[in-house]
Design a protein around this motif. Structure first.
Motif, PDB file in Angstrom:
ATOM      1  N   ALA A 129     129.711  11.665  99.476  1.00 54.33           N
ATOM      2  CA  ALA A 129     129.581  10.240  99.182  1.00 54.33           C
ATOM      3  C   ALA A 129     129.612   9.439 100.476  1.00 54.33           C
ATOM      4  O   ALA A 129     130.479   9.658 101.326  1.00 54.33           O
ATOM      5  CB  ALA A 129     130.710   9.789  98.268  1.00 54.33           C
ATOM      6  N   ASP A 130     128.649   8.558 100.617  1.00 52.69           N
ATOM      7  CA  ASP A 130     128.627   7.633 101.741  1.00 52.69           C
ATOM      8  C   ASP A 130     129.161   6.308 101.202  1.00 52.69           C
ATOM      9  O   ASP A 130     128.429   5.507 100.623  1.00 52.69           O
ATOM     10  CB  ASP A 130     127.205   7.479 102.279  1.00 52.69           C
ATOM     11  CG  ASP A 130     127.138   6.636 103.538  1.00 52.69           C
ATOM     12  OD1 ASP A 130     128.166   6.012 103.896  1.00 52.69           O
ATOM     13  OD2 ASP A 130     126.067   6.601 104.164  1.00 52.69           O
ATOM     14  N   CYS A 131     130.445   6.097 101.390  1.00 54.27           N
ATOM     15  CA  CYS A 131     131.117   4.932 100.798  1.00 54.27           C
ATOM     16  C   CYS A 131     130.653   3.614 101.406  1.00 54.27           C
ATOM     17  O   CYS A 131     130.703   2.574 100.747  1.00 54.27           O
ATOM     18  CB  CYS A 131     132.626   5.089 100.936  1.00 54.27           C
ATOM     19  SG  CYS A 131     133.252   6.562 100.070  1.00 54.27           S
ATOM     20  N   ALA A 132     130.198   3.636 102.645  1.00 52.41           N
ATOM     21  CA  ALA A 132     129.756   2.403 103.310  1.00 52.41           C
ATOM     22  C   ALA A 132     128.447   1.882 102.724  1.00 52.41           C
ATOM     23  O   ALA A 132     128.258   0.675 102.601  1.00 52.41           O
ATOM     24  CB  ALA A 132     129.593   2.645 104.804  1.00 52.41           C
ATOM     25  N   THR A 133     127.552   2.787 102.326  1.00 50.81           N
ATOM     26  CA  THR A 133     126.242   2.361 101.823  1.00 50.81           C
ATOM     27  C   THR A 133     126.107   2.505 100.308  1.00 50.81           C
ATOM     28  O   THR A 133     125.086   2.120  99.751  1.00 50.81           O
ATOM     29  CB  THR A 133     125.112   3.169 102.502  1.00 50.81           C
ATOM     30  OG1 THR A 133     125.287   4.554 102.188  1.00 50.81           O
ATOM     31  CG2 THR A 133     125.123   2.977 104.009  1.00 50.81           C
ATOM     32  N   GLY A 134     127.112   3.096  99.638  1.00 46.21           N
ATOM     33  CA  GLY A 134     127.066   3.233  98.182  1.00 46.21           C
ATOM     34  C   GLY A 134     126.056   4.246  97.695  1.00 46.21           C
ATOM     35  O   GLY A 134     125.332   4.003  96.739  1.00 46.21           O
ATOM     36  N   VAL A 157     120.995   9.736  96.687  1.00 45.17           N
ATOM     37  CA  VAL A 157     120.662   8.916  95.522  1.00 45.17           C
ATOM     38  C   VAL A 157     121.562   7.685  95.571  1.00 45.17           C
ATOM     39  O   VAL A 157     122.703   7.759  96.025  1.00 45.17           O
ATOM     40  CB  VAL A 157     120.845   9.663  94.175  1.00 45.17           C
ATOM     41  CG1 VAL A 157     119.854  10.782  94.031  1.00 45.17           C
ATOM     42  CG2 VAL A 157     122.255  10.179  94.005  1.00 45.17           C
ATOM     43  N   ARG A 158     121.031   6.580  95.130  1.00 45.38           N
ATOM     44  CA  ARG A 158     121.804   5.337  95.106  1.00 45.38           C
ATOM     45  C   ARG A 158     122.057   5.007  93.635  1.00 45.38           C
ATOM     46  O   ARG A 158     121.213   4.418  92.962  1.00 45.38           O
ATOM     47  CB  ARG A 158     121.046   4.224  95.799  1.00 45.38           C
ATOM     48  CG  ARG A 158     121.888   3.004  96.084  1.00 45.38           C
ATOM     49  CD  ARG A 158     121.164   1.980  96.935  1.00 45.38           C
ATOM     50  NE  ARG A 158     120.716   2.494  98.211  1.00 45.38           N
ATOM     51  CZ  ARG A 158     121.470   2.578  99.313  1.00 45.38           C
ATOM     52  NH1 ARG A 158     122.731   2.219  99.232  1.00 45.38           N
ATOM     53  NH2 ARG A 158     120.984   3.028 100.440  1.00 45.38           N
ATOM     54  N   PRO A 159     123.231   5.398  93.136  1.00 46.42           N
ATOM     55  CA  PRO A 159     123.525   5.140  91.722  1.00 46.42           C
ATOM     56  C   PRO A 159     123.751   3.648  91.464  1.00 46.42           C
ATOM     57  O   PRO A 159     123.888   2.849  92.386  1.00 46.42           O
ATOM     58  CB  PRO A 159     124.808   5.932  91.476  1.00 46.42           C
ATOM     59  CG  PRO A 159     125.433   6.084  92.821  1.00 46.42           C
ATOM     60  CD  PRO A 159     124.318   6.062  93.820  1.00 46.42           C
ATOM     61  N   ASP A 160     123.785   3.307  90.188  1.00 44.28           N
ATOM     62  CA  ASP A 160     124.038   1.915  89.795  1.00 44.28           C
ATOM     63  C   ASP A 160     125.400   1.468  90.304  1.00 44.28           C
ATOM     64  O   ASP A 160     126.292   2.283  90.532  1.00 44.28           O
ATOM     65  CB  ASP A 160     124.011   1.780  88.261  1.00 44.28           C
ATOM     66  CG  ASP A 160     122.636   2.079  87.688  1.00 44.28           C
ATOM     67  OD1 ASP A 160     121.641   1.909  88.420  1.00 44.28           O
ATOM     68  OD2 ASP A 160     122.567   2.483  86.513  1.00 44.28           O
ATOM     69  N   ALA A 161     125.545   0.187  90.450  1.00 41.18           N
ATOM     70  CA  ALA A 161     126.837  -0.376  90.868  1.00 41.18           C
ATOM     71  C   ALA A 161     127.910   0.027  89.850  1.00 41.18           C
ATOM     72  O   ALA A 161     127.673   0.027  88.648  1.00 41.18           O
ATOM     73  CB  ALA A 161     126.738  -1.889  90.961  1.00 41.18           C
ATOM     74  N   GLY A 162     129.057   0.396  90.337  1.00 39.19           N
ATOM     75  CA  GLY A 162     130.144   0.806  89.456  1.00 39.19           C
ATOM     76  C   GLY A 162     130.049   2.248  89.001  1.00 39.19           C
ATOM     77  O   GLY A 162     130.710   2.631  88.039  1.00 39.19           O
ATOM     78  N   ASP A 163     129.227   3.052  89.673  1.00 41.50           N
ATOM     79  CA  ASP A 163     129.118   4.471  89.336  1.00 41.50           C
ATOM     80  C   ASP A 163     130.512   5.098  89.380  1.00 41.50           C
ATOM     81  O   ASP A 163     131.200   5.011  90.406  1.00 41.50           O
ATOM     82  CB  ASP A 163     128.187   5.172  90.326  1.00 41.50           C
ATOM     83  CG  ASP A 163     128.120   6.666  90.098  1.00 41.50           C
ATOM     84  OD1 ASP A 163     127.752   7.072  88.976  1.00 41.50           O
ATOM     85  OD2 ASP A 163     128.439   7.421  91.032  1.00 41.50           O
ATOM     86  N   PRO A 164     130.974   5.711  88.278  1.00 43.52           N
ATOM     87  CA  PRO A 164     132.350   6.209  88.238  1.00 43.52           C
ATOM     88  C   PRO A 164     132.628   7.324  89.250  1.00 43.52           C
ATOM     89  O   PRO A 164     133.734   7.420  89.768  1.00 43.52           O
ATOM     90  CB  PRO A 164     132.523   6.699  86.803  1.00 43.52           C
ATOM     91  CG  PRO A 164     131.148   6.879  86.274  1.00 43.52           C
ATOM     92  CD  PRO A 164     130.269   5.936  87.020  1.00 43.52           C
TER      93      PRO A 164
END
Length: 172
Positions: A129-134, A157-164
């Motif tokens: 997970a790249d926490c800086a870029t989501g 992959v750039r999941p939707d905002a709030g991806d669990p």
């Protein structure tokens, strides 16, 4: 699966035994169809109970550090009771103990994700997970880790905002 089949058969046999005992006590006054109906109803009730209790049983047996991040509920027309109340048929759990990062790249977190299914074996997937870029990527053979903590060859992959999954990995 085999043990659930055995339990279902024994539920039917137990119900049939109870109806036989009642019929004997009532001196044969019960209709002949009551025995197969009772056995079938007990087997159906056993199956339904097993379906709805699988997730709570599995959840309670998870080792410490595994946290459920996503569930998938299911229903089907051939199981009409699931149309009224769907049941959890699979879920993903994150191993929070396995979350790690490189000292030079603190925003890059790596963790193990486990997938559980009602009739499926547990599978494991390492996730970056790249926490800086989501964004996140499944770790595969093509990924290369460099000495400075950077990564190349990842299919992000750039999941939707709030991806669990991303939220839980980046939470720490």
């Amino acid at each position: 699966m085999f043990l659930e089949l055995i339990a279902t058969v024994f539920a039917g046999l137990a119900a049939a035994g109870i109806v036989l005992g009642l019929n004997k006590g009532l001196k044969g006054r019960l209709p002949k169809w009551s025995l197969p109906v009772a056995a079938g109803a007990a087997m159906l009730a056993s199956t339904i109970s097993s379906e709805y209790s699988w997730f709570p049983r599995t959840k309670s047996s998870l080792p410490e550090g595994l946290e459920i991040v996503q569930t998938v509920d299911g229903s089907a027309f051939y199981r009409p009771w699931t149309l009224l109340k769907p049941f959890t048929e699979r879920f993903a759990a994150l191993d929070t103990v396995s979350i790690s990062s490189h000292a030079a790249q603190p925003d890059m977190q790596m963790a193990d994700l486990y997938f559980y299914g009602r009739w499926a074996p547990v599978s494991k997937l390492a996730v970056l997970a790249d926490c800086a870029t989501g964004r996140r990527a499944a770790l595969a053979d093509a990924i290369k880790f460099h000495d400075d903590g950077t990564v190349s060859g990842a299919e992000w992959v750039r999941p939707d905002a709030g991806d669990p999954i991303l939220t839980k990995i980046c939470k720490r």
